[in-house]
Design a protein around this motif. Structure first.
Motif, PDB file in Angstrom:
ATOM      1  N   HIS A  77       0.860  -1.188   0.000  1.00  0.00           N
ATOM      2  CA  HIS A  77       0.000   0.000   0.000  1.00  0.00           C
ATOM      3  C   HIS A  77       0.898   1.240   0.000  1.00  0.00           C
ATOM      4  O   HIS A  77       1.783   1.371   0.841  1.00  0.00           O
ATOM      5  N   PRO A  78       0.688   2.166  -0.936  1.00  0.00           N
ATOM      6  CA  PRO A  78       1.595   3.306  -1.049  1.00  0.00           C
ATOM      7  C   PRO A  78       1.599   4.239   0.156  1.00  0.00           C
ATOM      8  O   PRO A  78       2.581   4.932   0.400  1.00  0.00           O
ATOM      9  N   PHE A  79       0.516   4.274   0.928  1.00  0.00           N
ATOM     10  CA  PHE A  79       0.450   5.179   2.074  1.00  0.00           C
ATOM     11  C   PHE A  79       0.343   4.424   3.391  1.00  0.00           C
ATOM     12  O   PHE A  79      -0.207   4.937   4.369  1.00  0.00           O
ATOM     13  N   ALA A  80       0.865   3.224   3.433  1.00  0.00           N
ATOM     14  CA  ALA A  80       0.694   2.336   4.598  1.00  0.00           C
ATOM     15  C   ALA A  80       1.273   2.913   5.880  1.00  0.00           C
ATOM     16  O   ALA A  80       0.783   2.611   6.962  1.00  0.00           O
ATOM     17  N   SER A  81       2.294   3.727   5.797  1.00  0.00           N
ATOM     18  CA  SER A  81       2.961   4.182   7.014  1.00  0.00           C
ATOM     19  C   SER A  81       2.257   5.345   7.709  1.00  0.00           C
ATOM     20  O   SER A  81       2.625   5.699   8.820  1.00  0.00           O
ATOM     21  N   PHE A  82       1.222   5.935   7.087  1.00  0.00           N
ATOM     22  CA  PHE A  82       0.582   7.072   7.749  1.00  0.00           C
ATOM     23  C   PHE A  82      -0.925   7.189   7.506  1.00  0.00           C
ATOM     24  O   PHE A  82      -1.493   8.273   7.662  1.00  0.00           O
ATOM     25  N   THR A  83      -1.581   6.110   7.164  1.00  0.00           N
ATOM     26  CA  THR A  83      -3.012   6.168   6.917  1.00  0.00           C
ATOM     27  C   THR A  83      -3.729   4.984   7.563  1.00  0.00           C
ATOM     28  O   THR A  83      -3.093   4.052   8.046  1.00  0.00           O
ATOM     29  N   ALA A  84      -5.045   5.032   7.542  1.00  0.00           N
ATOM     30  CA  ALA A  84      -5.872   3.927   8.022  1.00  0.00           C
ATOM     31  C   ALA A  84      -6.498   3.277   6.794  1.00  0.00           C
ATOM     32  O   ALA A  84      -7.327   3.887   6.124  1.00  0.00           O
ATOM     33  N   ALA A  85      -6.066   2.063   6.477  1.00  0.00           N
ATOM     34  CA  ALA A  85      -6.560   1.382   5.274  1.00  0.00           C
ATOM     35  C   ALA A  85      -6.207  -0.095   5.340  1.00  0.00           C
ATOM     36  O   ALA A  85      -5.406  -0.525   6.177  1.00  0.00           O
ATOM     37  N   ASP A  86      -6.805  -0.864   4.415  1.00  0.00           N
ATOM     38  CA  ASP A  86      -6.425  -2.265   4.279  1.00  0.00           C
ATOM     39  C   ASP A  86      -5.030  -2.334   3.679  1.00  0.00           C
ATOM     40  O   ASP A  86      -4.692  -1.558   2.784  1.00  0.00           O
ATOM     41  N   SER A  87      -4.237  -3.263   4.150  1.00  0.00           N
ATOM     42  CA  SER A  87      -2.904  -3.450   3.578  1.00  0.00           C
ATOM     43  C   SER A  87      -3.027  -4.184   2.248  1.00  0.00           C
ATOM     44  O   SER A  87      -4.047  -4.816   1.966  1.00  0.00           O
ATOM     45  N   ILE A  88      -2.019  -4.057   1.440  1.00  0.00           N
ATOM     46  CA  ILE A  88      -1.918  -4.846   0.214  1.00  0.00           C
ATOM     47  C   ILE A  88      -0.722  -5.766   0.437  1.00  0.00           C
ATOM     48  O   ILE A  88       0.433  -5.342   0.324  1.00  0.00           O
ATOM     49  N   ASP A  89      -0.997  -7.004   0.825  1.00  0.00           N
ATOM     50  CA  ASP A  89       0.042  -7.950   1.220  1.00  0.00           C
ATOM     51  C   ASP A  89       0.768  -8.516   0.018  1.00  0.00           C
ATOM     52  O   ASP A  89       0.154  -8.832  -0.999  1.00  0.00           O
ATOM     53  N   CYS A  90       2.079  -8.675   0.166  1.00  0.00           N
ATOM     54  CA  CYS A  90       2.886  -9.373  -0.830  1.00  0.00           C
ATOM     55  C   CYS A  90       3.836 -10.306  -0.078  1.00  0.00           C
ATOM     56  O   CYS A  90       4.732  -9.848   0.634  1.00  0.00           O
ATOM     57  N   TYR A  91       3.601 -11.607  -0.205  1.00  0.00           N
ATOM     58  CA  TYR A  91       4.449 -12.622   0.409  1.00  0.00           C
ATOM     59  C   TYR A  91       5.293 -13.250  -0.691  1.00  0.00           C
ATOM     60  O   TYR A  91       4.774 -13.602  -1.741  1.00  0.00           O
ATOM     61  N   THR A  92       6.587 -13.390  -0.441  1.00  0.00           N
ATOM     62  CA  THR A  92       7.505 -13.904  -1.444  1.00  0.00           C
ATOM     63  C   THR A  92       8.299 -15.070  -0.866  1.00  0.00           C
ATOM     64  O   THR A  92       8.738 -15.007   0.283  1.00  0.00           O
ATOM     65  N   VAL A  93       8.483 -16.126  -1.671  1.00  0.00           N
ATOM     66  CA  VAL A  93       9.320 -17.262  -1.283  1.00  0.00           C
ATOM     67  C   VAL A  93      10.541 -17.250  -2.195  1.00  0.00           C
ATOM     68  O   VAL A  93      10.419 -17.188  -3.418  1.00  0.00           O
ATOM     69  N   ILE A  94      11.720 -17.293  -1.566  1.00  0.00           N
ATOM     70  CA  ILE A  94      12.997 -17.125  -2.268  1.00  0.00           C
ATOM     71  C   ILE A  94      13.961 -18.231  -1.845  1.00  0.00           C
ATOM     72  O   ILE A  94      14.010 -18.587  -0.663  1.00  0.00           O
ATOM     73  N   LEU A  95      14.729 -18.748  -2.801  1.00  0.00           N
ATOM     74  CA  LEU A  95      15.819 -19.680  -2.484  1.00  0.00           C
ATOM     75  C   LEU A  95      17.118 -18.901  -2.436  1.00  0.00           C
ATOM     76  O   LEU A  95      17.418 -18.130  -3.349  1.00  0.00           O
ATOM     77  N   GLU A  96      17.899 -19.110  -1.375  1.00  0.00           N
ATOM     78  CA  GLU A  96      19.231 -18.501  -1.267  1.00  0.00           C
ATOM     79  C   GLU A  96      20.262 -19.619  -1.362  1.00  0.00           C
ATOM     80  O   GLU A  96      20.147 -20.639  -0.691  1.00  0.00           O
ATOM     81  N   PHE A  97      21.277 -19.394  -2.198  1.00  0.00           N
ATOM     82  CA  PHE A  97      22.332 -20.381  -2.395  1.00  0.00           C
ATOM     83  C   PHE A  97      23.518 -20.074  -1.485  1.00  0.00           C
ATOM     84  O   PHE A  97      23.606 -19.000  -0.903  1.00  0.00           O
ATOM     85  N   HIS A  98      24.451 -21.004  -1.403  1.00  0.00           N
ATOM     86  CA  HIS A  98      25.632 -20.830  -0.558  1.00  0.00           C
ATOM     87  C   HIS A  98      26.494 -19.661  -1.013  1.00  0.00           C
ATOM     88  O   HIS A  98      27.187 -19.056  -0.200  1.00  0.00           O
ATOM     89  N   ASN A  99      26.458 -19.307  -2.307  1.00  0.00           N
ATOM     90  CA  ASN A  99      27.248 -18.182  -2.805  1.00  0.00           C
ATOM     91  C   ASN A  99      26.493 -16.856  -2.681  1.00  0.00           C
ATOM     92  O   ASN A  99      26.897 -15.867  -3.264  1.00  0.00           O
ATOM     93  N   ARG A 100      25.387 -16.833  -1.943  1.00  0.00           N
ATOM     94  CA  ARG A 100      24.551 -15.670  -1.658  1.00  0.00           C
ATOM     95  C   ARG A 100      23.637 -15.243  -2.805  1.00  0.00           C
ATOM     96  O   ARG A 100      22.928 -14.256  -2.701  1.00  0.00           O
ATOM     97  N   ASP A 101      23.651 -15.946  -3.939  1.00  0.00           N
ATOM     98  CA  ASP A 101      22.708 -15.658  -5.016  1.00  0.00           C
ATOM     99  C   ASP A 101      21.315 -16.059  -4.558  1.00  0.00           C
ATOM    100  O   ASP A 101      21.163 -16.946  -3.706  1.00  0.00           O
ATOM    101  N   GLU A 102      20.308 -15.424  -5.129  1.00  0.00           N
ATOM    102  CA  GLU A 102      18.934 -15.734  -4.772  1.00  0.00           C
ATOM    103  C   GLU A 102      18.094 -15.932  -6.026  1.00  0.00           C
ATOM    104  O   GLU A 102      18.373 -15.332  -7.060  1.00  0.00           O
ATOM    105  N   VAL A 103      17.072 -16.771  -5.898  1.00  0.00           N
ATOM    106  CA  VAL A 103      16.092 -16.968  -6.957  1.00  0.00           C
ATOM    107  C   VAL A 103      14.716 -16.757  -6.333  1.00  0.00           C
ATOM    108  O   VAL A 103      14.351 -17.452  -5.387  1.00  0.00           O
TER     109      VAL A 103
END
Length: 172
Positions: free
Chosen positions: A82-108
């Motif tokens: 949500h663009p104004f989440a830090s200073f307004t009263a509104a429903d959030s727009i949730d974004c959950y992300t699943v990421i793989l991290e490798f031993h060399n610190r790269d991510e997918v």
């Protein structure tokens, strides 16, 4: 507590087929994007490999096989879009992300789940002024679905009892 309604969220379709965790871009997102970017994942605990495939512009496909031993950690991240989440009263727009991290610190980045979240009050006004919004609040199922996928994938890749940074007993 908000009422959860499935059509208020979008994310991949996740199934288990013959003990293999399978996730694919949802049909709704495939239609909305006109099939321009499709993803699929197969996590096979027998072969100990994650097969991740992306298709761009209907013809450009990239398939990557990732052995479990190359994965250092499976990350689960949340962001309120949500663009104004830090200073307004509104429903959030949730974004959950699943990421793989490798031993060399790269991510997918594997998949994202997005949808309407719970009402939150970050305004100057007290919560009781928003009693109707709080009482009649609805949200999508993105949190529940993304967490279930994360836990299933992490459970396959990272053996139980393994401390972060410790080498897997299955590693060669």
């Amino acid at each position: 507590m908000a009422l959860q309604i499935p059509f208020l969220s979008t994310g991949p379709k996740v199934t288990v087929e013959n003990n293999v965790l399978v996730a694919r871009t949802s049909t709704i997102f495939s239609i909305i994007s006109l099939g321009l970017c499709l993803k699929s994942l197969r996590a096979d605990p027998q072969r100990r490999v994650v097969t991740f495939r992306r298709v761009f512009f209907w013809v450009f496909a990239k398939t990557r096989e990732i052995p479990f031993d190359q994965v250092k950690e499976v990350h689960y991240r949340y962001e309120n879009m949500h663009p104004f989440a830090s200073f307004t009263a509104a429903d959030s727009i949730d974004c959950y992300t699943v990421i793989l991290e490798f031993h060399n610190r790269d991510e997918v980045t594997l998949f994202r789940w997005m949808g309407e979240g719970e009402f939150s009050n970050e305004s100057l006004w007290p919560d009781w002024m928003y009693w109707e919004e709080i009482l009649l609040d609805v949200e999508g199922t993105q949190k529940k679905e993304s967490l279930a996928f994360f836990e299933a994938l992490r459970g396959m890749i990272i053996p139980k009892g393994l401390v972060m940074g410790q080498r897997s007993p299955y590693a060669m």
